[in-house]
Motif scaffolding. Structure first.
Motif, PDB file in Angstrom:
ATOM      1  N   GLN A  57       0.636  -1.200  -0.272  1.00 26.30           N
ATOM      2  CA  GLN A  57      -0.271  -0.240   0.300  1.00 26.30           C
ATOM      3  C   GLN A  57       1.004   1.513   0.170  1.00 26.30           C
ATOM      4  O   GLN A  57       1.775   1.043   0.860  1.00 26.30           O
ATOM      5  CB  GLN A  57      -0.754  -0.211   1.274  1.00 26.30           C
ATOM      6  N   LEU A  58       0.265   1.897  -0.734  1.00 28.77           N
ATOM      7  CA  LEU A  58       0.965   3.429  -0.582  1.00 28.77           C
ATOM      8  C   LEU A  58      -0.470   4.527  -0.667  1.00 28.77           C
ATOM      9  O   LEU A  58      -1.478   4.987  -1.156  1.00 28.77           O
ATOM     10  CB  LEU A  58       1.374   3.590  -2.135  1.00 28.77           C
ATOM     11  N   SER A  59      -0.100   5.503   0.446  1.00 29.82           N
ATOM     12  CA  SER A  59      -0.982   6.803   1.076  1.00 29.82           C
ATOM     13  C   SER A  59      -0.630   7.879   0.793  1.00 29.82           C
ATOM     14  O   SER A  59       0.455   7.668   1.073  1.00 29.82           O
ATOM     15  CB  SER A  59      -1.654   5.706   1.663  1.00 29.82           C
ATOM     16  N   PHE A  60      -1.419   8.870   0.058  1.00 31.01           N
ATOM     17  CA  PHE A  60      -0.847  10.212   1.224  1.00 31.01           C
ATOM     18  C   PHE A  60      -2.652  10.931   1.557  1.00 31.01           C
ATOM     19  O   PHE A  60      -3.510  10.821   1.333  1.00 31.01           O
ATOM     20  CB  PHE A  60      -1.420  10.570  -0.970  1.00 31.01           C
ATOM     21  N   LEU A  61      -2.005  11.943   3.029  1.00 31.49           N
ATOM     22  CA  LEU A  61      -2.399  12.322   3.886  1.00 31.49           C
ATOM     23  C   LEU A  61      -2.880  13.514   3.898  1.00 31.49           C
ATOM     24  O   LEU A  61      -1.234  14.312   3.573  1.00 31.49           O
ATOM     25  CB  LEU A  61      -2.589  12.109   5.360  1.00 31.49           C
ATOM     26  N   GLN A  62      -3.603  14.255   3.432  1.00 29.63           N
ATOM     27  CA  GLN A  62      -3.862  15.808   3.329  1.00 29.63           C
ATOM     28  C   GLN A  62      -4.828  16.166   4.679  1.00 29.63           C
ATOM     29  O   GLN A  62      -6.196  15.261   4.702  1.00 29.63           O
ATOM     30  CB  GLN A  62      -3.991  16.226   2.124  1.00 29.63           C
ATOM     31  N   SER A  63      -4.933  17.749   5.097  1.00 26.99           N
ATOM     32  CA  SER A  63      -6.335  18.365   6.388  1.00 26.99           C
ATOM     33  C   SER A  63      -5.798  19.505   6.029  1.00 26.99           C
ATOM     34  O   SER A  63      -5.172  20.058   5.358  1.00 26.99           O
ATOM     35  CB  SER A  63      -5.613  17.662   7.337  1.00 26.99           C
ATOM     36  N   GLY A  64      -6.676  20.157   6.296  1.00 24.32           N
ATOM     37  CA  GLY A  64      -7.010  22.608   6.000  1.00 24.32           C
ATOM     38  C   GLY A  64      -8.764  22.278   6.530  1.00 24.32           C
ATOM     39  O   GLY A  64      -9.311  21.352   6.964  1.00 24.32           O
ATOM     40  N   GLU A  65      -8.167  23.625   7.034  1.00 21.73           N
ATOM     41  CA  GLU A  65      -9.795  24.105   7.405  1.00 21.73           C
ATOM     42  C   GLU A  65     -10.227  24.632   5.823  1.00 21.73           C
ATOM     43  O   GLU A  65     -11.467  24.531   5.383  1.00 21.73           O
ATOM     44  CB  GLU A  65      -9.485  25.680   8.445  1.00 21.73           C
ATOM     45  N   ASN A  66      -9.776  24.909   4.845  1.00 27.02           N
ATOM     46  CA  ASN A  66     -10.112  26.048   3.817  1.00 27.02           C
ATOM     47  C   ASN A  66      -8.991  25.181   3.105  1.00 27.02           C
ATOM     48  O   ASN A  66     -10.201  25.008   1.789  1.00 27.02           O
ATOM     49  CB  ASN A  66     -10.595  27.751   4.243  1.00 27.02           C
ATOM     50  N   ALA A  67      -7.590  25.583   2.959  1.00 29.61           N
ATOM     51  CA  ALA A  67      -7.240  25.149   1.794  1.00 29.61           C
ATOM     52  C   ALA A  67      -6.389  23.812   2.744  1.00 29.61           C
ATOM     53  O   ALA A  67      -6.995  23.650   3.559  1.00 29.61           O
ATOM     54  CB  ALA A  67      -6.242  25.848   1.861  1.00 29.61           C
ATOM     55  N   ILE A  68      -6.432  22.668   1.633  1.00 28.34           N
ATOM     56  CA  ILE A  68      -5.991  21.376   2.525  1.00 28.34           C
ATOM     57  C   ILE A  68      -4.066  21.175   1.645  1.00 28.34           C
ATOM     58  O   ILE A  68      -4.036  22.055   0.764  1.00 28.34           O
ATOM     59  CB  ILE A  68      -6.694  20.557   1.399  1.00 28.34           C
ATOM     60  N   ALA A  69      -3.585  20.821   2.845  1.00 25.92           N
ATOM     61  CA  ALA A  69      -1.749  20.588   2.931  1.00 25.92           C
ATOM     62  C   ALA A  69      -1.527  19.087   2.776  1.00 25.92           C
ATOM     63  O   ALA A  69      -2.369  18.742   3.402  1.00 25.92           O
ATOM     64  CB  ALA A  69      -1.671  21.873   3.817  1.00 25.92           C
ATOM     65  N   SER A  70      -0.876  18.915   2.107  1.00 23.33           N
ATOM     66  CA  SER A  70       0.247  17.928   2.216  1.00 23.33           C
ATOM     67  C   SER A  70       0.334  17.700   4.215  1.00 23.33           C
ATOM     68  O   SER A  70       0.821  18.545   4.790  1.00 23.33           O
ATOM     69  CB  SER A  70       0.644  17.772   2.044  1.00 23.33           C
ATOM     70  N   ASP A  71      -0.065  15.985   4.732  1.00 23.96           N
ATOM     71  CA  ASP A  71       0.553  15.985   5.818  1.00 23.96           C
ATOM     72  C   ASP A  71       1.380  14.696   5.564  1.00 23.96           C
ATOM     73  O   ASP A  71       2.359  15.176   6.925  1.00 23.96           O
ATOM     74  CB  ASP A  71      -0.495  15.919   6.552  1.00 23.96           C
ATOM     75  N   SER A  72       1.274  13.536   5.080  1.00 18.04           N
ATOM     76  CA  SER A  72       2.304  13.039   4.889  1.00 18.04           C
ATOM     77  C   SER A  72       1.976  12.176   3.818  1.00 18.04           C
ATOM     78  O   SER A  72       0.739  12.029   3.592  1.00 18.04           O
ATOM     79  CB  SER A  72       2.662  12.359   6.562  1.00 18.04           C
ATOM     80  N   PHE A  73       3.307  10.858   3.672  1.00 15.70           N
ATOM     81  CA  PHE A  73       3.174  10.534   3.110  1.00 15.70           C
ATOM     82  C   PHE A  73       3.234   8.957   3.037  1.00 15.70           C
ATOM     83  O   PHE A  73       5.078   9.159   4.222  1.00 15.70           O
ATOM     84  CB  PHE A  73       3.271  10.172   1.916  1.00 15.70           C
ATOM     85  N   LEU A  74       3.065   7.842   3.360  1.00 17.72           N
ATOM     86  CA  LEU A  74       3.797   6.067   3.570  1.00 17.72           C
ATOM     87  C   LEU A  74       3.754   5.228   2.572  1.00 17.72           C
ATOM     88  O   LEU A  74       2.784   4.897   2.043  1.00 17.72           O
ATOM     89  CB  LEU A  74       2.797   6.099   4.754  1.00 17.72           C
ATOM     90  N   TYR A  75       4.202   3.985   3.344  1.00 15.21           N
ATOM     91  CA  TYR A  75       3.963   2.660   2.273  1.00 15.21           C
ATOM     92  C   TYR A  75       4.358   1.751   2.843  1.00 15.21           C
ATOM     93  O   TYR A  75       4.543   1.913   3.980  1.00 15.21           O
ATOM     94  CB  TYR A  75       5.059   2.569   1.164  1.00 15.21           C
ATOM     95  N   ASN A  76       3.943   0.971   3.316  1.00 17.40           N
ATOM     96  CA  ASN A  76       3.977  -0.576   3.532  1.00 17.40           C
ATOM     97  C   ASN A  76       3.418  -2.104   2.552  1.00 17.40           C
ATOM     98  O   ASN A  76       3.027  -2.109   2.214  1.00 17.40           O
ATOM     99  CB  ASN A  76       2.756  -0.917   4.795  1.00 17.40           C
ATOM    100  N   VAL A  77       4.140  -2.717   3.387  1.00 18.49           N
ATOM    101  CA  VAL A  77       4.057  -4.293   3.256  1.00 18.49           C
ATOM    102  C   VAL A  77       3.154  -5.025   3.931  1.00 18.49           C
ATOM    103  O   VAL A  77       3.759  -5.246   5.371  1.00 18.49           O
ATOM    104  CB  VAL A  77       5.387  -5.459   3.265  1.00 18.49           C
ATOM    105  N   GLN A  78       2.257  -5.806   4.198  1.00 20.33           N
ATOM    106  CA  GLN A  78       1.688  -6.427   5.484  1.00 20.33           C
ATOM    107  C   GLN A  78       1.367  -7.407   4.517  1.00 20.33           C
ATOM    108  O   GLN A  78       1.179  -8.688   3.878  1.00 20.33           O
ATOM    109  CB  GLN A  78       0.303  -5.162   5.211  1.00 20.33           C
ATOM    110  N   TYR A  79       1.864  -8.538   5.819  1.00 14.52           N
ATOM    111  CA  TYR A  79       1.694 -10.320   5.234  1.00 14.52           C
ATOM    112  C   TYR A  79       0.638 -10.665   5.877  1.00 14.52           C
ATOM    113  O   TYR A  79       0.732 -10.389   7.321  1.00 14.52           O
ATOM    114  CB  TYR A  79       2.759 -10.677   5.917  1.00 14.52           C
ATOM    115  N   GLU A  80       0.074 -11.455   6.133  1.00 16.03           N
ATOM    116  CA  GLU A  80      -1.062 -11.650   6.649  1.00 16.03           C
ATOM    117  C   GLU A  80      -1.493 -13.166   7.004  1.00 16.03           C
ATOM    118  O   GLU A  80      -1.671 -14.327   5.466  1.00 16.03           O
ATOM    119  CB  GLU A  80      -2.475 -11.047   6.660  1.00 16.03           C
ATOM    120  N   ARG A  81      -1.253 -14.416   7.805  1.00 20.80           N
ATOM    121  CA  ARG A  81      -1.892 -15.172   7.646  1.00 20.80           C
ATOM    122  C   ARG A  81      -2.539 -15.739   8.657  1.00 20.80           C
ATOM    123  O   ARG A  81      -2.993 -15.837   9.494  1.00 20.80           O
ATOM    124  CB  ARG A  81      -0.383 -15.876   8.124  1.00 20.80           C
TER     125      ARG A  81
END
Length: 239
Positions: A172-196
């Motif tokens: 997964q690759l994710s982009f996060l933003q937030s804001g009151e009137n204008a949306i600004a970048s907060d962070s981005f992340l990537y991960n690998v998930q193994y599930e059994r």
């Protein structure tokens, strides 16, 4: 790579559906994320200082749920088990369809919590099945919280690979933003998930290494490792 951290070993997810009082009415007990805006969540609840702290941070809700499956509607009236107790009312609508290898969905939600205020959420997603064992997708979500006066926005891109009946991999690759009137970048992340699947289809072990880059840290990468155990309880899992 910048800072690094290792998460706790506790991440408990449960949904227990007791016998129906009516076909459309259920008593549901389930775990819930601490944040009302999942678009702002960077990691699992287990990413706390210790196992004990992550366990104490977990929240449980108990609600009476009205379900109308033909229009994708469910309405919850219940209480969040916290100190003090936090009554809530939540309405959710979900639509979706599958055409060949493609599928899409969208959902709308409105909620009101006694202590956390009111809010609304909208999400839409698209998926494509490359093969019976490999799929990819993307989704977009936005949440507005009245008490904070903020919008939270998130875009996710993912690949899911079923290795066999018991093992799965996700990217997964994710982009996060937030804001009151204008949306600004907060962070981005990537991960690998193994599930059994550890036992039948209700006891699941998960391992998730992740890199997170926050704007407030000048996008200096932070590594985290989440080890979690998911327990799914209910008639659809136990039988």
């Amino acid at each position: 790579m910048g800072n690094s951290e290792r998460s706790g070993f506790f991440d408990f997810h449960v949904q227990l559906q007791l016998p129906n009082t009516q076909d459309r009415l259920r008593l549901v007990v389930e775990s819930e994320a601490d944040s009302l805006a999942p678009e702002s969540i960077q990691g699992e609840s287990s990413q706390q200082d210790s196992v004990v702290n992550s366990a104490l941070k977990s929240s449980i809700t108990a609600a009476v749920r009205y379900i109308k499956q033909d229009i994708g509607l469910d309405i919850d009236a219940g209480v969040r088990v916290d100190f003090p107790l936090d009554p809530f009312l939540r309405l959710r609508l979900r639509q979706g369809d599958t055409s060949g290898a493609w599928n899409w969905w969208q959902k709308q939600e409105a909620f009101a919590y006694y202590s956390k205020g009111v809010g609304a959420r909208y999400g839409v997603g698209l998926g494509y099945a490359v093969s019976p064992t490999l799929g990819m997708g993307s989704d977009f979500g936005v949440t507005w919280l009245d008490k904070e006066g903020l919008f939270y926005v998130r875009e996710n891109f993912s690949v899911q690979h079923r290795l066999n009946e018991k093992n799965r991999l996700g990217y997964q690759l994710s982009f996060l933003q937030s804001g009151e009137n204008a949306i600004a970048s907060d962070s981005f992340l990537y991960n690998v998930q193994y599930e059994r699947l550890i036992y039948k289809d209700w006891l699941i072990g998960q391992v998730k290494p992740q890199m997170t880059y926050n704007a407030e840290d000048n996008y200096d990468g932070v590594f985290s490792l989440t080890l979690s155990l998911a327990i799914l309880l209910g008639p659809e899992y136990l039988h």
